[in-house]
Design a protein around this motif. Structure first.
Motif, PDB file in Angstrom:
ATOM      1  N   PRO A 151       0.821  -1.225   0.000  1.00 45.57           N
ATOM      2  CA  PRO A 151       0.000   0.000   0.000  1.00 45.57           C
ATOM      3  C   PRO A 151       0.851   1.269   0.000  1.00 45.57           C
ATOM      4  O   PRO A 151       0.496   2.260  -0.649  1.00 45.57           O
ATOM      5  N   LEU A 152       1.983   1.229   0.745  1.00 46.41           N
ATOM      6  CA  LEU A 152       2.858   2.399   0.761  1.00 46.41           C
ATOM      7  C   LEU A 152       3.454   2.654  -0.621  1.00 46.41           C
ATOM      8  O   LEU A 152       3.572   3.803  -1.063  1.00 46.41           O
ATOM      9  N   GLN A 153       3.824   1.538  -1.297  1.00 47.82           N
ATOM     10  CA  GLN A 153       4.392   1.676  -2.637  1.00 47.82           C
ATOM     11  C   GLN A 153       3.355   2.251  -3.600  1.00 47.82           C
ATOM     12  O   GLN A 153       3.660   3.141  -4.416  1.00 47.82           O
ATOM     13  N   LEU A 154       2.128   1.754  -3.519  1.00 48.91           N
ATOM     14  CA  LEU A 154       1.067   2.253  -4.396  1.00 48.91           C
ATOM     15  C   LEU A 154       0.732   3.712  -4.082  1.00 48.91           C
ATOM     16  O   LEU A 154       0.465   4.505  -4.995  1.00 48.91           O
ATOM     17  N   LEU A 155       0.756   4.078  -2.784  1.00 51.73           N
ATOM     18  CA  LEU A 155       0.507   5.466  -2.399  1.00 51.73           C
ATOM     19  C   LEU A 155       1.603   6.381  -2.937  1.00 51.73           C
ATOM     20  O   LEU A 155       1.321   7.466  -3.475  1.00 51.73           O
ATOM     21  N   ALA A 156       2.862   5.913  -2.791  1.00 53.14           N
ATOM     22  CA  ALA A 156       3.981   6.706  -3.312  1.00 53.14           C
ATOM     23  C   ALA A 156       3.866   6.866  -4.822  1.00 53.14           C
ATOM     24  O   ALA A 156       4.120   7.948  -5.370  1.00 53.14           O
ATOM     25  N   LEU A 157       3.461   5.781  -5.500  1.00 55.17           N
ATOM     26  CA  LEU A 157       3.303   5.848  -6.950  1.00 55.17           C
ATOM     27  C   LEU A 157       2.183   6.810  -7.334  1.00 55.17           C
ATOM     28  O   LEU A 157       2.310   7.577  -8.299  1.00 55.17           O
ATOM     29  N   ALA A 158       1.076   6.783  -6.572  1.00 55.05           N
ATOM     30  CA  ALA A 158      -0.048   7.674  -6.871  1.00 55.05           C
ATOM     31  C   ALA A 158       0.358   9.136  -6.705  1.00 55.05           C
ATOM     32  O   ALA A 158       0.039   9.990  -7.549  1.00 55.05           O
ATOM     33  N   ILE A 159       1.067   9.446  -5.601  1.00 53.59           N
ATOM     34  CA  ILE A 159       1.514  10.824  -5.368  1.00 53.59           C
ATOM     35  C   ILE A 159       2.507  11.245  -6.451  1.00 53.59           C
ATOM     36  O   ILE A 159       2.415  12.348  -7.019  1.00 53.59           O
ATOM     37  N   TYR A 160       3.451  10.345  -6.732  1.00 55.10           N
ATOM     38  CA  TYR A 160       4.464  10.645  -7.747  1.00 55.10           C
ATOM     39  C   TYR A 160       3.810  10.869  -9.113  1.00 55.10           C
ATOM     40  O   TYR A 160       4.146  11.825  -9.830  1.00 55.10           O
ATOM     41  N   SER A 161       2.859   9.992  -9.491  1.00 54.85           N
ATOM     42  CA  SER A 161       2.193  10.116 -10.794  1.00 54.85           C
ATOM     43  C   SER A 161       1.429  11.430 -10.890  1.00 54.85           C
ATOM     44  O   SER A 161       1.439  12.089 -11.938  1.00 54.85           O
ATOM     45  N   THR A 162       0.767  11.818  -9.797  1.00 54.39           N
ATOM     46  CA  THR A 162       0.022  13.081  -9.794  1.00 54.39           C
ATOM     47  C   THR A 162       0.969  14.263  -9.982  1.00 54.39           C
ATOM     48  O   THR A 162       0.686  15.196 -10.750  1.00 54.39           O
ATOM     49  N   LEU A 163       2.098  14.232  -9.271  1.00 63.04           N
ATOM     50  CA  LEU A 163       3.075  15.312  -9.398  1.00 63.04           C
ATOM     51  C   LEU A 163       3.606  15.421 -10.822  1.00 63.04           C
ATOM     52  O   LEU A 163       3.749  16.518 -11.363  1.00 63.04           O
ATOM     53  N   VAL A 164       3.887  14.254 -11.429  1.00 63.42           N
ATOM     54  CA  VAL A 164       4.439  14.271 -12.785  1.00 63.42           C
ATOM     55  C   VAL A 164       3.370  14.690 -13.790  1.00 63.42           C
ATOM     56  O   VAL A 164       3.573  15.620 -14.585  1.00 63.42           O
ATOM     57  N   ASP A 199       2.657  19.123 -16.561  1.00 65.39           N
ATOM     58  CA  ASP A 199       1.751  19.718 -17.543  1.00 65.39           C
ATOM     59  C   ASP A 199       1.575  21.210 -17.283  1.00 65.39           C
ATOM     60  O   ASP A 199       1.717  22.038 -18.193  1.00 65.39           O
ATOM     61  N   ARG A 200       1.285  21.571 -16.029  1.00 63.70           N
ATOM     62  CA  ARG A 200       1.085  22.988 -15.690  1.00 63.70           C
ATOM     63  C   ARG A 200       2.385  23.778 -15.831  1.00 63.70           C
ATOM     64  O   ARG A 200       2.396  24.879 -16.394  1.00 63.70           O
ATOM     65  N   LEU A 201       3.470  23.205 -15.298  1.00 64.87           N
ATOM     66  CA  LEU A 201       4.757  23.890 -15.355  1.00 64.87           C
ATOM     67  C   LEU A 201       5.220  24.065 -16.798  1.00 64.87           C
ATOM     68  O   LEU A 201       5.732  25.117 -17.187  1.00 64.87           O
ATOM     69  N   GLY A 202       5.030  23.008 -17.608  1.00 65.62           N
ATOM     70  CA  GLY A 202       5.454  23.072 -19.001  1.00 65.62           C
ATOM     71  C   GLY A 202       4.697  24.123 -19.786  1.00 65.62           C
ATOM     72  O   GLY A 202       5.293  24.896 -20.559  1.00 65.62           O
ATOM     73  N   LYS A 203       3.383  24.185 -19.611  1.00 69.11           N
ATOM     74  CA  LYS A 203       2.588  25.183 -20.338  1.00 69.11           C
ATOM     75  C   LYS A 203       2.987  26.598 -19.949  1.00 69.11           C
ATOM     76  O   LYS A 203       3.071  27.496 -20.799  1.00 69.11           O
ATOM     77  N   GLU A 204       3.238  26.803 -18.641  1.00 65.28           N
ATOM     78  CA  GLU A 204       3.651  28.134 -18.187  1.00 65.28           C
ATOM     79  C   GLU A 204       5.029  28.496 -18.729  1.00 65.28           C
ATOM     80  O   GLU A 204       5.254  29.641 -19.169  1.00 65.28           O
ATOM     81  N   VAL A 211      14.407  14.170 -14.865  1.00 63.86           N
ATOM     82  CA  VAL A 211      13.972  14.376 -13.483  1.00 63.86           C
ATOM     83  C   VAL A 211      12.897  13.359 -13.124  1.00 63.86           C
ATOM     84  O   VAL A 211      12.898  12.777 -12.019  1.00 63.86           O
ATOM     85  N   SER A 212      11.968  13.099 -14.053  1.00 61.96           N
ATOM     86  CA  SER A 212      10.917  12.103 -13.805  1.00 61.96           C
ATOM     87  C   SER A 212      11.513  10.711 -13.648  1.00 61.96           C
ATOM     88  O   SER A 212      11.067   9.923 -12.807  1.00 61.96           O
ATOM     89  N   SER A 213      12.518  10.396 -14.452  1.00 63.16           N
ATOM     90  CA  SER A 213      13.168   9.083 -14.358  1.00 63.16           C
ATOM     91  C   SER A 213      13.881   8.916 -13.025  1.00 63.16           C
ATOM     92  O   SER A 213      13.785   7.863 -12.378  1.00 63.16           O
ATOM     93  N   VAL A 214      14.580   9.961 -12.594  1.00 60.74           N
ATOM     94  CA  VAL A 214      15.263   9.907 -11.297  1.00 60.74           C
ATOM     95  C   VAL A 214      14.239   9.814 -10.168  1.00 60.74           C
ATOM     96  O   VAL A 214      14.419   9.063  -9.195  1.00 60.74           O
ATOM     97  N   GLY A 215      13.148  10.561 -10.283  1.00 58.45           N
ATOM     98  CA  GLY A 215      12.105  10.516  -9.264  1.00 58.45           C
ATOM     99  C   GLY A 215      11.514   9.129  -9.099  1.00 58.45           C
ATOM    100  O   GLY A 215      11.210   8.692  -7.979  1.00 58.45           O
ATOM    101  N   ALA A 216      11.350   8.406 -10.202  1.00 58.47           N
ATOM    102  CA  ALA A 216      10.834   7.036 -10.123  1.00 58.47           C
ATOM    103  C   ALA A 216      11.797   6.146  -9.340  1.00 58.47           C
ATOM    104  O   ALA A 216      11.376   5.315  -8.528  1.00 58.47           O
ATOM    105  N   GLN A 217      13.092   6.323  -9.574  1.00 61.04           N
ATOM    106  CA  GLN A 217      14.073   5.507  -8.855  1.00 61.04           C
ATOM    107  C   GLN A 217      14.099   5.834  -7.364  1.00 61.04           C
ATOM    108  O   GLN A 217      14.369   4.961  -6.544  1.00 61.04           O
ATOM    109  N   PHE A 230       7.840   7.135 -19.087  1.00 56.29           N
ATOM    110  CA  PHE A 230       6.549   7.012 -19.769  1.00 56.29           C
ATOM    111  C   PHE A 230       5.565   8.053 -19.243  1.00 56.29           C
ATOM    112  O   PHE A 230       4.852   8.705 -20.025  1.00 56.29           O
ATOM    113  N   LEU A 231       5.510   8.230 -17.922  1.00 54.75           N
ATOM    114  CA  LEU A 231       4.620   9.229 -17.342  1.00 54.75           C
ATOM    115  C   LEU A 231       5.012  10.642 -17.785  1.00 54.75           C
ATOM    116  O   LEU A 231       4.138  11.494 -18.016  1.00 54.75           O
ATOM    117  N   ALA A 232       6.312  10.900 -17.915  1.00 53.15           N
ATOM    118  CA  ALA A 232       6.761  12.216 -18.383  1.00 53.15           C
ATOM    119  C   ALA A 232       6.284  12.471 -19.808  1.00 53.15           C
ATOM    120  O   ALA A 232       5.890  13.596 -20.155  1.00 53.15           O
TER     121      ALA A 232
END
Length: 702
Positions: A187-200, A205-210, A232-238, A249-251
């Motif tokens: 559950p902790l891994q899935l929670l971390a993945l959910a938070i990480y996926s939302t951030l990415v 998306d918002r940062l890139g458009k701005e 940065v997304s690849s490092v964040g996944a690790q 892929f998420l990036a």
């Protein structure tokens, strides 16, 4: 001698040079043999590696670094290629097909692994390898003009689910194998993945458009921003103990809307396509031990056959289940099946991770290589056959429903032509200039427009350079000659002299400034190796032009051309643009129009008559053709086997073939050669590429 050999292998510059050389030479050679370029790169890696010439080692820092970059870049581009608009439109059906085409292969692969005594963890990982898919034939779908077919959009959307699901299973299996997994940590891994996926997904998306809004046209920094987002997304996944390819892929999904279809996206894909991604496939080839590979085929043929046949059968069952739920036609079902067959990006990346972690045996790894070779060839072949039978939303409209659209299109067309057809004519080659001025003048005269010859002078270093003064004088001379030739046709002529370092963008900018309806230019060889690698002026104009573009290779003088040939093999929503251009061209040269429509070999006489009727509806002569004699119109419906061979056999030196320009823009690594390229290479008559943009301003949409 041995020390010199070791120096060659260990020297990073030498390794990089060898990788560049292989990436440069191998794909074109493989395509000549009708093999996908990536297959050639795999074979090159095998030949250059420990089992071959021993020029490269997979465990050197240089090769590992470049291969790892290629791996994350491959998954990043896979995310970029997802059509998010299509996914949002059919998200529910995409989710259903994604779950089905993920679950059935996952269960199949797990059962196969258990049958070969591989243990639960390895078996589930094998199942996840079969669950994902790569949209290898998507460029072919684009060329066929059936991207908006629901079966296609559902399959594209399903890719998001299958790839993320497969990568998540990979992360869990690796974690279990390394002893880092507990049911409490899941559950902790899935929670971390959910938070990480939302951030990415949301944050990038918002940062890139701005960032893109603030930097405007600064493509260099925008390109660097996208690269930074990827890594940065690849490092964040690790950091959260997930494989970096998940982050990549998420990036790709996150910056999908940011990039759109602009120039920065082309640069991102170009750098990956010609540099890093080929390095990944070569690195995969380095891992193949030739004796062990053939030993696997000989000693474990059942394993290889089980994995390959299990994938093909399970993907078919998944597509068939969705057919039963949503009542898709068989061509749609088989297209969905064939699109989900190729196992390249996520499969190879995950297989490599599993193999390097010791979770997959060498026999399984070699079986996955065979799976990739079979499906990357078989999938596009099946797609090419069945996707050509698909309808698009516009094709499904009854005639009564489509009449308002056609009427609106005609009104927009009349408004454009009534204001005059202004043609921008870039002139550079004195050999082709007379015929181009001739045919451009005929078109401008036919539709009461004006001719704008354009000469571009490229400065070297300084505008005061004597060499540049010579270039400028030569440009003026070409313009003077073009004006003299155009006056014979008594059309208004407005010459333009432009100083620009970039010829292609100079042409596009001049067209925008002068508000022209068409750019008519001479043919540059778009199918040479150099053009495929670096792109040509024609390629860049086709991509960036603000208006319609016609690129002509005239092998006969315009006065000698008697017939306009239009080869088609699917009734796309926008083919009336190409057909209308053929009619205007025929009227200008006082010739005839022959449409060659290539239908499936299995089409009955009734179906052939239906195709003929659909084309006839799009061939209604425009009232503006009354400026001259109406062209003779003929429609021939032919079952196809070898389209290019039939076209080349039916044409004469006094013909001109009109091809769809957007289908022939180079720079995409297609699994199969497009027939239009063969026509370009071998036609003995004149050829015209036509890409409609603003000449016919109304875009008919579903």
């Amino acid at each position: 001698m041995e020390s010199f050999s070791n120096w060659l292998i260990e020297n990073p510059i030498v390794s990089f040079t060898i990788l560049l050389l292989a990436s440069l030479i191998v794909p074109p050679l493989a395509e000549r043999l009708r093999l996908p370029g990536l297959v050639g790169l795999l074979l090159a890696g095998t030949l250059l590696g420990p089992s071959g010439l021993q020029l490269l080692k997979p465990d050197t820092e240089t090769v590992k670094l470049l291969s790892d970059i290629g791996k994350v870049y491959l998954m990043f581009v896979a995310g970029l290629e997802i059509d998010m608009t299509a996914f949002r439109r059919t998200r529910n059906r995409s989710l259903t097909f994604g779950m089905t085409t993920f679950a059935v292969p996952l269960i199949t692969g797990t059962i196969l692994g258990l049958q070969f005594d591989m243990g639960w963890n390895s078996s589930i990982l094998i199942g996840s390898l079969l669950a994902s898919h790569t949209l290898l034939a998507y460029p072919l779908i684009q060329r066929l003009g059936v991207v908006r077919n629901e079966g296609v959009t559902v399959t594209v959307g399903a890719t998001i689910f299958t790839d993320i699901g497969a990568l998540l299973v990979l992360a869990i299996c690796i974690s279990i194998h390394q002893g880092e997994f507990t049911w409490f940590s899941l559950p902790l891994q899935l929670l971390a993945l959910a938070i990480y996926s939302t951030l990415v997904l949301w944050g990038l998306d918002r940062l890139g458009k701005e960032y893109f809004r603030r930097t405007g046209n600064d493509e260099g920094n925008q390109f660097l921003f996208i690269l930074l987002a990827l890594f940065v997304s690849s490092v964040g996944a690790q950091v959260i103990h997930i494989e970096n390819i998940v982050g990549a892929f998420l990036a790709g999904l996150a910056v999908n809307d940011v990039l759109g279809r602009g120039a920065v996206k082309e640069k991102v894909e170009f750098v990956g396509g010609v540099l890093f991604i080929p390095f990944f496939f070569i690195g995969m080839g380095l891992l193949i031990d030739i004796p062990t590979f053939f030993q696997t085929l000989v000693q474990s043929p059942l394993l290889v056959m089980a994995i390959v046949s299990g994938l093909i059968l399970s993907k078919f069952i998944a597509a068939w289940c969705v057919k039963l739920i949503y009542h898709y036609s068989w061509p749609e079902t088989l297209t969905m099946w064939s699109l989900s067959l190729p196992q390249v990006a996520a499969t190879l990346a995950a297989a490599l991770v599993g193999y390097q972690a010791g979770l997959l045996s060498e026999a399984v790894f070699n079986s996955v290589i065979v799976l990739m070779l079979v499906t990357s060839t078989l999938g596009p072949v099946i797609t090419r056959h069945y996707a050509s039978q698909l309808s698009t939303p516009d094709d499904d409209l009854p005639l009564s429903a489509s009449e308002p659209l056609l009427q609106s299109h005609q009104e927009a067309l009349e408004e454009t032509i009534s204001s005059g057809l202004n043609i921008l004519l870039p002139i550079r080659n004195p050999v082709t200039e007379p015929d181009l001025v001739d045919i451009a003048s005929r078109l401008a005269q036919q539709y009461q427009g004006q001719l704008l010859p354009l000469a571009i002078a490229q400065p070297s270093h300084s505008l005061n350079d004597p060499e540049f003064n010579t270039t400028l004088e030569q440009a003026r001379q070409r313009l003077t000659k073009a004006v003299e030739m155009g006056r014979e046709w008594k059309v208004p002529i407005r010459p333009i002299l432009r100083i620009d370092r970039d010829i292609a963008m100079g042409i596009c900018h001049a067209s925008q400034e002068q508000n022209t309806q068409m750019i008519l230019m001479g043919y540059g060889d778009m199918v040479t190796f150099q053009a495929r690698l670096l792109g040509s002026v024609v390629d860049q104009v086709l991509r960036n032009s603000p208006c319609a573009v016609s690129v002509m290779q005239l092998r006969s003088a315009p006065k000698d051309i008697q017939r306009v040939i239009v080869p088609l093999w699917i009734i796309q929503p926008d083919i009336h643009y190409q057909l209308e251009f053929a009619q205007y061209l025929a009227a200008a040269i006082q010739g005839a129009v022959t449409v060659l429509y290539f239908c499936p070999v299995s089409a009955s006489e009734t179906e052939q008559d239906h195709y003929r009727q659909q084309i006839s509806q799009r061939l209604e002569p425009s009232p503006h053709l009354s400026h001259g004699p109406l062209p003779d119109l003929k429609i021939k419906v032919l079952p196809y086997k070898d389209v290019s061979a039939i076209v080349l056999r039916m044409t004469h030196p006094t013909d001109i073939i009109v091809l769809d320009g957007k289908a022939l823009i180079p720079g995409r690594d297609l699994p199969l050669d497009h027939w239009g390229t063969t026509i370009l290479k071998n036609a003995q008559c004149s050829v015209a590429l036509f890409l409609s943009k603003r000449l016919f301003p109304l875009e008919i949409s579903a």
